[in-house]
Design a protein around this motif. Structure first.
Motif, PDB file in Angstrom:
ATOM      1  N   SER A  26      -6.383  10.501   1.634  1.00  0.00           N
ATOM      2  CA  SER A  26      -5.986   9.393   0.759  1.00  0.00           C
ATOM      3  C   SER A  26      -6.995   9.300  -0.382  1.00  0.00           C
ATOM      4  O   SER A  26      -8.192   9.463  -0.159  1.00  0.00           O
ATOM      5  CB  SER A  26      -5.966   8.073   1.529  1.00  0.00           C
ATOM      6  N   PHE A  27      -6.503   9.025  -1.584  1.00  0.00           N
ATOM      7  CA  PHE A  27      -7.411   8.891  -2.718  1.00  0.00           C
ATOM      8  C   PHE A  27      -6.727   8.149  -3.852  1.00  0.00           C
ATOM      9  O   PHE A  27      -5.497   8.174  -3.980  1.00  0.00           O
ATOM     10  CB  PHE A  27      -7.924  10.255  -3.195  1.00  0.00           C
ATOM     11  N   GLN A  28      -7.545   7.488  -4.665  1.00  0.00           N
ATOM     12  CA  GLN A  28      -7.022   6.803  -5.838  1.00  0.00           C
ATOM     13  C   GLN A  28      -6.568   7.829  -6.880  1.00  0.00           C
ATOM     14  O   GLN A  28      -7.224   8.866  -7.055  1.00  0.00           O
ATOM     15  CB  GLN A  28      -8.099   5.894  -6.445  1.00  0.00           C
ATOM     16  N   PRO A  29      -5.467   7.573  -7.598  1.00  0.00           N
ATOM     17  CA  PRO A  29      -4.925   8.567  -8.523  1.00  0.00           C
ATOM     18  C   PRO A  29      -5.531   8.520  -9.918  1.00  0.00           C
ATOM     19  O   PRO A  29      -4.829   8.708 -10.914  1.00  0.00           O
ATOM     20  CB  PRO A  29      -3.432   8.213  -8.552  1.00  0.00           C
ATOM     21  N   ASN A  30      -6.838   8.250 -10.013  1.00  0.00           N
ATOM     22  CA  ASN A  30      -7.479   8.341 -11.334  1.00  0.00           C
ATOM     23  C   ASN A  30      -8.078   9.735 -11.489  1.00  0.00           C
ATOM     24  O   ASN A  30      -8.322  10.441 -10.500  1.00  0.00           O
ATOM     25  CB  ASN A  30      -8.547   7.253 -11.482  1.00  0.00           C
ATOM     26  N   PRO A  31      -8.325  10.188 -12.721  1.00  0.00           N
ATOM     27  CA  PRO A  31      -8.753  11.575 -12.932  1.00  0.00           C
ATOM     28  C   PRO A  31     -10.019  11.963 -12.183  1.00  0.00           C
ATOM     29  O   PRO A  31     -10.093  13.053 -11.606  1.00  0.00           O
ATOM     30  CB  PRO A  31      -8.952  11.644 -14.451  1.00  0.00           C
ATOM     31  N   ALA A  32     -11.016  11.091 -12.169  1.00  0.00           N
ATOM     32  CA  ALA A  32     -12.279  11.440 -11.513  1.00  0.00           C
ATOM     33  C   ALA A  32     -12.091  11.609 -10.008  1.00  0.00           C
ATOM     34  O   ALA A  32     -12.625  12.556  -9.411  1.00  0.00           O
ATOM     35  CB  ALA A  32     -13.334  10.374 -11.805  1.00  0.00           C
ATOM     36  N   THR A  33     -11.338  10.699  -9.407  1.00  0.00           N
ATOM     37  CA  THR A  33     -11.147  10.788  -7.956  1.00  0.00           C
ATOM     38  C   THR A  33     -10.237  11.952  -7.597  1.00  0.00           C
ATOM     39  O   THR A  33     -10.434  12.613  -6.563  1.00  0.00           O
ATOM     40  CB  THR A  33     -10.586   9.474  -7.405  1.00  0.00           C
ATOM     41  N   LYS A  34      -9.235  12.239  -8.415  1.00  0.00           N
ATOM     42  CA  LYS A  34      -8.387  13.398  -8.133  1.00  0.00           C
ATOM     43  C   LYS A  34      -9.200  14.684  -8.185  1.00  0.00           C
ATOM     44  O   LYS A  34      -8.996  15.592  -7.366  1.00  0.00           O
ATOM     45  CB  LYS A  34      -7.215  13.448  -9.116  1.00  0.00           C
ATOM     46  N   ALA A  35     -10.143  14.774  -9.123  1.00  0.00           N
ATOM     47  CA  ALA A  35     -11.004  15.955  -9.187  1.00  0.00           C
ATOM     48  C   ALA A  35     -11.887  16.051  -7.947  1.00  0.00           C
ATOM     49  O   ALA A  35     -12.081  17.133  -7.381  1.00  0.00           O
ATOM     50  CB  ALA A  35     -11.860  15.907 -10.449  1.00  0.00           C
ATOM     51  N   ARG A  36     -12.421  14.915  -7.507  1.00  0.00           N
ATOM     52  CA  ARG A  36     -13.233  14.878  -6.293  1.00  0.00           C
ATOM     53  C   ARG A  36     -12.402  15.275  -5.073  1.00  0.00           C
ATOM     54  O   ARG A  36     -12.837  16.072  -4.236  1.00  0.00           O
ATOM     55  CB  ARG A  36     -13.806  13.475  -6.116  1.00  0.00           C
TER      56      ARG A  36
ATOM     57  N   ASP B 168       0.857  -1.184   0.000  1.00  0.00           N
ATOM     58  CA  ASP B 168       0.000   0.000   0.000  1.00  0.00           C
ATOM     59  C   ASP B 168       0.893   1.234   0.000  1.00  0.00           C
ATOM     60  O   ASP B 168       1.663   1.445   0.925  1.00  0.00           O
ATOM     61  CB  ASP B 168      -0.904   0.000   1.241  1.00  0.00           C
ATOM     62  N   GLY B 169       0.789   2.018  -1.065  1.00  0.00           N
ATOM     63  CA  GLY B 169       1.681   3.158  -1.249  1.00  0.00           C
ATOM     64  C   GLY B 169       2.754   2.855  -2.275  1.00  0.00           C
ATOM     65  O   GLY B 169       3.930   3.184  -2.088  1.00  0.00           O
ATOM     66  N   THR B 170       2.326   2.248  -3.391  1.00  0.00           N
ATOM     67  CA  THR B 170       3.284   1.795  -4.407  1.00  0.00           C
ATOM     68  C   THR B 170       4.118   2.938  -4.964  1.00  0.00           C
ATOM     69  O   THR B 170       5.337   2.795  -5.154  1.00  0.00           O
ATOM     70  CB  THR B 170       2.547   1.081  -5.547  1.00  0.00           C
ATOM     71  N   ARG B 171       3.493   4.067  -5.225  1.00  0.00           N
ATOM     72  CA  ARG B 171       4.258   5.201  -5.775  1.00  0.00           C
ATOM     73  C   ARG B 171       5.292   5.701  -4.777  1.00  0.00           C
ATOM     74  O   ARG B 171       6.391   6.110  -5.165  1.00  0.00           O
ATOM     75  CB  ARG B 171       3.306   6.324  -6.189  1.00  0.00           C
ATOM     76  N   ASN B 172       4.958   5.703  -3.508  1.00  0.00           N
ATOM     77  CA  ASN B 172       5.949   6.081  -2.498  1.00  0.00           C
ATOM     78  C   ASN B 172       7.116   5.098  -2.490  1.00  0.00           C
ATOM     79  O   ASN B 172       8.284   5.488  -2.348  1.00  0.00           O
ATOM     80  CB  ASN B 172       5.303   6.114  -1.110  1.00  0.00           C
ATOM     81  N   TYR B 173       6.798   3.809  -2.614  1.00  0.00           N
ATOM     82  CA  TYR B 173       7.838   2.779  -2.632  1.00  0.00           C
ATOM     83  C   TYR B 173       8.771   2.982  -3.831  1.00  0.00           C
ATOM     84  O   TYR B 173       9.992   2.963  -3.687  1.00  0.00           O
ATOM     85  CB  TYR B 173       7.187   1.399  -2.697  1.00  0.00           C
ATOM     86  N   ILE B 174       8.193   3.187  -5.001  1.00  0.00           N
ATOM     87  CA  ILE B 174       8.996   3.329  -6.223  1.00  0.00           C
ATOM     88  C   ILE B 174       9.856   4.586  -6.182  1.00  0.00           C
ATOM     89  O   ILE B 174      11.039   4.573  -6.530  1.00  0.00           O
ATOM     90  CB  ILE B 174       8.076   3.341  -7.465  1.00  0.00           C
ATOM     91  N   SER B 175       9.254   5.691  -5.743  1.00  0.00           N
ATOM     92  CA  SER B 175       9.948   6.986  -5.780  1.00  0.00           C
ATOM     93  C   SER B 175      10.744   7.285  -4.510  1.00  0.00           C
ATOM     94  O   SER B 175      11.505   8.255  -4.480  1.00  0.00           O
ATOM     95  CB  SER B 175       8.924   8.107  -6.002  1.00  0.00           C
ATOM     96  N   ARG B 176      10.534   6.467  -3.470  1.00  0.00           N
ATOM     97  CA  ARG B 176      11.204   6.676  -2.186  1.00  0.00           C
ATOM     98  C   ARG B 176      10.896   8.048  -1.598  1.00  0.00           C
ATOM     99  O   ARG B 176      11.761   8.710  -1.006  1.00  0.00           O
ATOM    100  CB  ARG B 176      12.713   6.487  -2.314  1.00  0.00           C
ATOM    101  N   THR B 177       9.647   8.488  -1.759  1.00  0.00           N
ATOM    102  CA  THR B 177       9.255   9.817  -1.293  1.00  0.00           C
ATOM    103  C   THR B 177       8.282   9.780  -0.121  1.00  0.00           C
ATOM    104  O   THR B 177       7.810  10.832   0.316  1.00  0.00           O
ATOM    105  CB  THR B 177       8.599  10.614  -2.437  1.00  0.00           C
TER     106      THR B 177
ATOM    107  N   ILE C 129      -2.961  19.503   6.317  1.00  0.00           N
ATOM    108  CA  ILE C 129      -3.339  18.260   5.638  1.00  0.00           C
ATOM    109  C   ILE C 129      -2.080  17.530   5.214  1.00  0.00           C
ATOM    110  O   ILE C 129      -1.080  18.144   4.814  1.00  0.00           O
ATOM    111  CB  ILE C 129      -4.243  18.561   4.425  1.00  0.00           C
ATOM    112  N   ARG C 130      -2.123  16.203   5.288  1.00  0.00           N
ATOM    113  CA  ARG C 130      -1.057  15.353   4.777  1.00  0.00           C
ATOM    114  C   ARG C 130      -1.672  14.306   3.854  1.00  0.00           C
ATOM    115  O   ARG C 130      -2.682  13.690   4.197  1.00  0.00           O
ATOM    116  CB  ARG C 130      -0.327  14.635   5.918  1.00  0.00           C
ATOM    117  N   ARG C 131      -1.050  14.068   2.703  1.00  0.00           N
ATOM    118  CA  ARG C 131      -1.486  12.960   1.858  1.00  0.00           C
ATOM    119  C   ARG C 131      -0.658  11.733   2.200  1.00  0.00           C
ATOM    120  O   ARG C 131       0.579  11.765   2.134  1.00  0.00           O
ATOM    121  CB  ARG C 131      -1.333  13.271   0.372  1.00  0.00           C
ATOM    122  N   VAL C 132      -1.330  10.649   2.574  1.00  0.00           N
ATOM    123  CA  VAL C 132      -0.665   9.403   2.947  1.00  0.00           C
ATOM    124  C   VAL C 132      -1.470   8.235   2.390  1.00  0.00           C
ATOM    125  O   VAL C 132      -2.659   8.365   2.113  1.00  0.00           O
ATOM    126  CB  VAL C 132      -0.537   9.258   4.481  1.00  0.00           C
ATOM    127  N   PRO C 133      -0.846   7.069   2.195  1.00  0.00           N
ATOM    128  CA  PRO C 133      -1.593   5.890   1.768  1.00  0.00           C
ATOM    129  C   PRO C 133      -2.711   5.563   2.756  1.00  0.00           C
ATOM    130  O   PRO C 133      -2.616   5.848   3.952  1.00  0.00           O
ATOM    131  CB  PRO C 133      -0.530   4.793   1.731  1.00  0.00           C
TER     132      PRO C 133
END
Length: 213
Positions: free
Chosen positions: A113-123, A44-53, A138-142
């Motif tokens: 936390s939110f899914q990174p698809n266009p509709a959910t990012k807009a929401r 959970d948090g694949t993009r964080n894992y890949i980017s080490r951010t 605010i903090r964005r976290v998995p």
């Protein structure tokens, strides 16, 4: 790594409890006959894992019928294991977790936390636009860590939009057992909307999020 992690977990579950069902993110799940279901998010948090951010975790919840009975959220980099048993409380590395009342809305630190698809990012953008001026920050976290960080008092509240069950199942049980109040548009949280907060923060935060989400 998602797939390799999931195979390790699912193979181990199948060897120990072959009659249990598995619901897993990367497609290695299977039906069962025992009434027990393991819900697995191998990373959970694949993009964080890949980017080490940022943080990421491995999440496993065990359901009997439609109720979560046990859960583990393991954050390997920090060496932290959050766990819970239904009715038995929540732990961090074996030490009990219990939330306090919480701050007022204008002082609250809130996880998003939110899914990174266009509709959910807009929401999510609409919700954050309305919420950010009203809270401390605010903090964005998995999603799973959003919930267990609330259980540990690192976040005062949080919300998750358009998740899957494996994203929130384990974290939600840990949060609930630590005393976090959970809900959505109704009294129960859902994959469409999960809101969590310390008890005294819950009325104000849930009202604001429900009005915009």
């Amino acid at each position: 790594m998602d797939i390799a992690s999931e195979r390790l977990i699912v193979d181990a579950i199948g060897a120990a409890w072959p009659d249990d069902a598995v619901q897993a993110e990367e497609g290695h799940g299977h039906a069962g006959a025992s009434g027990w279901t393991w819900v697995v998010d191998p990373l959970d948090g694949t993009r964080n894992y890949i980017s080490r951010t940022g943080p990421w975790s491995v999440c496993i919840a065990l359901y009997h019928q439609d109720r979560a009975r046990m859960a583990v959220v393991h954050e390997p980099v920090a060496g932290e294991t959050f766990s819970a048993v239904d009715g038995g409380g929540a732990l961090l590395n074996g030490e009990p977790l219990a939330v306090t009342g919480g701050p007022s809305l204008e002082r609250a630190l809130v996880g998003v936390s939110f899914q990174p698809n266009p509709a959910t990012k807009a929401r999510a953008g609409r919700v954050i636009r309305e919420l950010l001026p009203l809270v401390g920050d605010i903090r964005r976290v998995p999603a799973a860590l959003n919930l267990v960080y609330q259980a540990a008092g690192r976040l005062d509240g949080g919300l998750a939009l358009d998740t899957n069950l494996w994203d929130i199942a384990a974290g939600a049980l840990v949060a609930r057992e630590a005393g976090v109040v959970l809900g959505g548009h109704g009294p129960d949280f859902s994959t469409e909307l999960t809101i969590g907060a310390a008890p005294l923060l819950w009325p104000a935060l849930s009202e604001q999020v429900r009005a915009t989400a």
